[in-house]
Design a protein around this motif. Structure first.
Motif, PDB file in Angstrom:
ATOM      1  N   LYS A   7    -107.475  32.711  19.804  1.00 17.38           N
ATOM      2  CA  LYS A   7    -106.579  33.643  20.493  1.00 17.38           C
ATOM      3  C   LYS A   7    -105.141  33.318  20.091  1.00 17.38           C
ATOM      4  CE  LYS A   7    -109.538  34.190  24.554  1.00 17.38           C
ATOM      5  NZ  LYS A   7    -110.709  34.041  23.767  1.00 17.38           N
ATOM      6  N   LEU A   8    -104.349  34.384  19.832  1.00 17.72           N
ATOM      7  CA  LEU A   8    -102.962  34.206  19.385  1.00 17.72           C
ATOM      8  C   LEU A   8    -102.049  35.241  20.003  1.00 17.72           C
ATOM      9  CD1 LEU A   8    -103.065  33.805  15.489  1.00 17.72           C
ATOM     10  CD2 LEU A   8    -102.527  32.061  17.142  1.00 17.72           C
ATOM     11  N   LYS A   9    -100.788  34.866  20.162  1.00 16.70           N
ATOM     12  CA  LYS A   9     -99.712  35.819  20.426  1.00 16.70           C
ATOM     13  C   LYS A   9     -98.828  35.815  19.188  1.00 16.70           C
ATOM     14  CE  LYS A   9     -99.257  35.790  25.423  1.00 16.70           C
ATOM     15  NZ  LYS A   9     -98.327  35.608  26.548  1.00 16.70           N
ATOM     16  N   PHE A  10     -98.322  36.981  18.833  1.00 13.84           N
ATOM     17  CA  PHE A  10     -97.516  37.109  17.624  1.00 13.84           C
ATOM     18  C   PHE A  10     -96.044  37.318  17.956  1.00 13.84           C
ATOM     19  CE2 PHE A  10    -101.739  38.393  16.243  1.00 13.84           C
ATOM     20  CZ  PHE A  10    -101.862  37.743  15.038  1.00 13.84           C
ATOM     21  N   THR A  11     -95.190  36.855  17.047  1.00 12.93           N
ATOM     22  CA  THR A  11     -93.756  37.136  17.100  1.00 12.93           C
ATOM     23  C   THR A  11     -93.336  37.598  15.713  1.00 12.93           C
ATOM     24  OG1 THR A  11     -93.184  34.854  16.556  1.00 12.93           O
ATOM     25  CG2 THR A  11     -93.249  35.420  18.891  1.00 12.93           C
ATOM     26  N   LYS A  12     -92.241  38.320  15.648  1.00 13.68           N
ATOM     27  CA  LYS A  12     -91.720  38.802  14.373  1.00 13.68           C
ATOM     28  C   LYS A  12     -90.944  37.668  13.713  1.00 13.68           C
ATOM     29  CE  LYS A  12     -91.410  43.043  12.604  1.00 13.68           C
ATOM     30  NZ  LYS A  12     -92.498  43.685  11.917  1.00 13.68           N
ATOM     31  N   SER A  13     -91.271  37.363  12.471  1.00 10.24           N
ATOM     32  CA  SER A  13     -90.594  36.300  11.737  1.00 10.24           C
ATOM     33  C   SER A  13     -89.180  36.745  11.376  1.00 10.24           C
ATOM     34  CB  SER A  13     -91.362  35.962  10.468  1.00 10.24           C
ATOM     35  OG  SER A  13     -90.599  35.117   9.637  1.00 10.24           O
ATOM     36  N   THR A  14     -88.202  35.881  11.609  1.00 13.56           N
ATOM     37  CA  THR A  14     -86.817  36.206  11.236  1.00 13.56           C
ATOM     38  C   THR A  14     -86.608  36.058   9.738  1.00 13.56           C
ATOM     39  OG1 THR A  14     -86.174  33.927  11.703  1.00 13.56           O
ATOM     40  CG2 THR A  14     -85.874  35.544  13.472  1.00 13.56           C
ATOM     41  N   VAL A  15     -87.487  35.309   9.072  1.00 12.88           N
ATOM     42  CA  VAL A  15     -87.351  35.079   7.630  1.00 12.88           C
ATOM     43  C   VAL A  15     -87.986  36.211   6.829  1.00 12.88           C
ATOM     44  CG1 VAL A  15     -87.913  33.506   5.736  1.00 12.88           C
ATOM     45  CG2 VAL A  15     -87.314  32.589   7.978  1.00 12.88           C
ATOM     46  N   SER A  16     -89.265  36.490   7.082  1.00 14.98           N
ATOM     47  CA  SER A  16     -89.988  37.469   6.266  1.00 14.98           C
ATOM     48  C   SER A  16     -90.153  38.830   6.928  1.00 14.98           C
ATOM     49  CB  SER A  16     -91.374  36.923   5.914  1.00 14.98           C
ATOM     50  OG  SER A  16     -92.151  36.801   7.088  1.00 14.98           O
ATOM     51  N   GLY A  17     -89.965  38.913   8.240  1.00 18.47           N
ATOM     52  CA  GLY A  17     -90.170  40.166   8.953  1.00 18.47           C
ATOM     53  C   GLY A  17     -91.633  40.434   9.274  1.00 18.47           C
ATOM     54  N   SER A  18     -92.526  39.510   8.943  1.00 19.11           N
ATOM     55  CA  SER A  18     -93.960  39.657   9.218  1.00 19.11           C
ATOM     56  C   SER A  18     -94.275  39.169  10.628  1.00 19.11           C
ATOM     57  CB  SER A  18     -94.772  38.832   8.228  1.00 19.11           C
ATOM     58  OG  SER A  18     -94.535  39.233   6.914  1.00 19.11           O
ATOM     59  N   TRP A  19     -95.439  39.593  11.145  1.00 19.86           N
ATOM     60  CA  TRP A  19     -95.914  39.094  12.425  1.00 19.86           C
ATOM     61  C   TRP A  19     -96.564  37.741  12.193  1.00 19.86           C
ATOM     62  CZ3 TRP A  19     -94.292  41.151  16.725  1.00 19.86           C
ATOM     63  CH2 TRP A  19     -93.948  42.507  16.762  1.00 19.86           C
ATOM     64  N   VAL A  20     -96.123  36.725  12.923  1.00 20.88           N
ATOM     65  CA  VAL A  20     -96.659  35.380  12.770  1.00 20.88           C
ATOM     66  C   VAL A  20     -97.062  34.811  14.124  1.00 20.88           C
ATOM     67  CG1 VAL A  20     -95.362  34.856  10.666  1.00 20.88           C
ATOM     68  CG2 VAL A  20     -94.387  34.270  12.876  1.00 20.88           C
ATOM     69  N   GLY A  21     -98.077  33.953  14.094  1.00 20.99           N
ATOM     70  CA  GLY A  21     -98.510  33.192  15.256  1.00 20.99           C
ATOM     71  C   GLY A  21     -98.729  31.768  14.788  1.00 20.99           C
ATOM     72  N   PHE A  22     -98.984  30.875  15.712  1.00 23.94           N
ATOM     73  CA  PHE A  22     -99.151  29.463  15.347  1.00 23.94           C
ATOM     74  C   PHE A  22    -100.382  28.901  16.028  1.00 23.94           C
ATOM     75  CE2 PHE A  22     -94.744  30.533  14.863  1.00 23.94           C
ATOM     76  CZ  PHE A  22     -94.429  29.980  13.631  1.00 23.94           C
ATOM     77  N   ILE A  23    -101.070  28.005  15.303  1.00 22.14           N
ATOM     78  CA  ILE A  23    -102.238  27.335  15.859  1.00 22.14           C
ATOM     79  C   ILE A  23    -102.078  25.830  15.692  1.00 22.14           C
ATOM     80  CG2 ILE A  23    -103.854  29.229  15.464  1.00 22.14           C
ATOM     81  CD1 ILE A  23    -104.877  27.549  13.022  1.00 22.14           C
ATOM     82  N   SER A  24    -102.796  25.104  16.510  1.00 22.97           N
ATOM     83  CA  SER A  24    -102.871  23.656  16.394  1.00 22.97           C
ATOM     84  C   SER A  24    -104.346  23.304  16.246  1.00 22.97           C
ATOM     85  CB  SER A  24    -102.288  22.992  17.635  1.00 22.97           C
ATOM     86  OG  SER A  24    -102.444  21.590  17.546  1.00 22.97           O
ATOM     87  N   ILE A  25    -104.632  22.357  15.371  1.00 24.90           N
ATOM     88  CA  ILE A  25    -106.005  21.923  15.141  1.00 24.90           C
ATOM     89  C   ILE A  25    -106.147  20.498  15.663  1.00 24.90           C
ATOM     90  CG2 ILE A  25    -107.808  21.534  13.435  1.00 24.90           C
ATOM     91  CD1 ILE A  25    -106.297  23.543  11.612  1.00 24.90           C
ATOM     92  N   ASN A  26    -107.031  20.299  16.628  1.00 25.34           N
ATOM     93  CA  ASN A  26    -107.286  18.976  17.186  1.00 25.34           C
ATOM     94  C   ASN A  26    -107.982  18.136  16.115  1.00 25.34           C
ATOM     95  OD1 ASN A  26    -108.530  16.723  18.526  1.00 25.34           O
ATOM     96  ND2 ASN A  26    -108.256  17.817  20.469  1.00 25.34           N
ATOM     97  N   THR A  27    -107.377  17.019  15.744  1.00 21.38           N
ATOM     98  CA  THR A  27    -107.906  16.196  14.657  1.00 21.38           C
ATOM     99  C   THR A  27    -109.229  15.521  15.014  1.00 21.38           C
ATOM    100  OG1 THR A  27    -106.522  14.360  15.391  1.00 21.38           O
ATOM    101  CG2 THR A  27    -105.664  15.746  13.627  1.00 21.38           C
ATOM    102  N   LYS A  28    -109.487  15.281  16.301  1.00 20.80           N
ATOM    103  CA  LYS A  28    -110.723  14.610  16.701  1.00 20.80           C
ATOM    104  C   LYS A  28    -111.884  15.588  16.840  1.00 20.80           C
ATOM    105  CE  LYS A  28    -108.360  10.867  19.020  1.00 20.80           C
ATOM    106  NZ  LYS A  28    -107.979  10.266  20.278  1.00 20.80           N
TER     107      LYS A  28
END
Length: 178
Positions: A7-28
């Motif tokens: 599941k993600l929420k998107f924001t508009k990138s100030t650099v590229s103008g694309s929709w971006v979201g972020f994820i974190s991957i639990n290493t364990k």
């Protein structure tokens, strides 16, 4: 190539103008979860594909499918996104001459109808709350939820009036008779 779901929420990138979201991957555990851009844990960027850019809206939670970027870049391309729909729960609370409320809860959001102490039109009137609910894209069975809310709110409003409180006629929501 396996698609990764989260599941993600998107924001508009100030650099590229694309929709971006972020994820974190639990290493364990290897579990992937959506995070905010300012999250402290290590994160990867997820960029919406060109086909999705027209349908993505800011601050809406999406169920997404994504694939890893090529060239060993730390990121993902979102290839499918659908707004996440929450189950809504409607509760009514009446304490004579003190509390008259109907609450619609879904996800971590609550929309309140309060004919006694509501400060805004959108809280004090049934039609105001229905307008708020109608704008939502993240509620399962939205039409049924609106109808159930209307019934619960009319019951609370009737009790409110029977307890001797005045309700202007423009604050009462009438349904069309067939």
């Amino acid at each position: 190539m396996d698609r990764i779901k989260t599941k993600l929420k998107f924001t508009k990138s100030t650099v590229s103008g694309s929709w971006v979201g972020f994820i974190s991957i639990n290493t364990k555990t290897g579990k992937i979860k959506g995070v905010r851009e300012d999250a402290e844990e290590p994160k990867c960027v997820c960029i919406a594909s060109r086909e999705l850019e027209a349908v993505i809206e800011p601050d809406v939670l999406y169920d997404v499918q994504m694939i890893p970027m090529t060239n060993n870049r730390r990121g993902f391309i979102v290839v499918a996104a659908e707004p996440h729909a929450f189950e809504a729960k409607i509760t009514s609370t009446v304490v004579k001459n003190a509390i008259y409320k109907v609450e619609v809860k879904f996800g971590n959001k609550t929309i309140i109808y309060d004919p006694m102490d509501g400060e805004r039109f959108s809280i004090r009137t049934i039609s105001g709350v229905i307008k708020q609910l109608a704008k939502r894209k993240d509620i399962k069975n939205l039409l049924l939820v609106i109808e159930d809310f209307r019934k619960a709110a009319n019951i609370v409003l009737t009790v409110f009036q029977n307890d001797g409180h005045y309700v202007p006629t423009n604050k009462v929501y009438k349904t069309a008779k067939a």
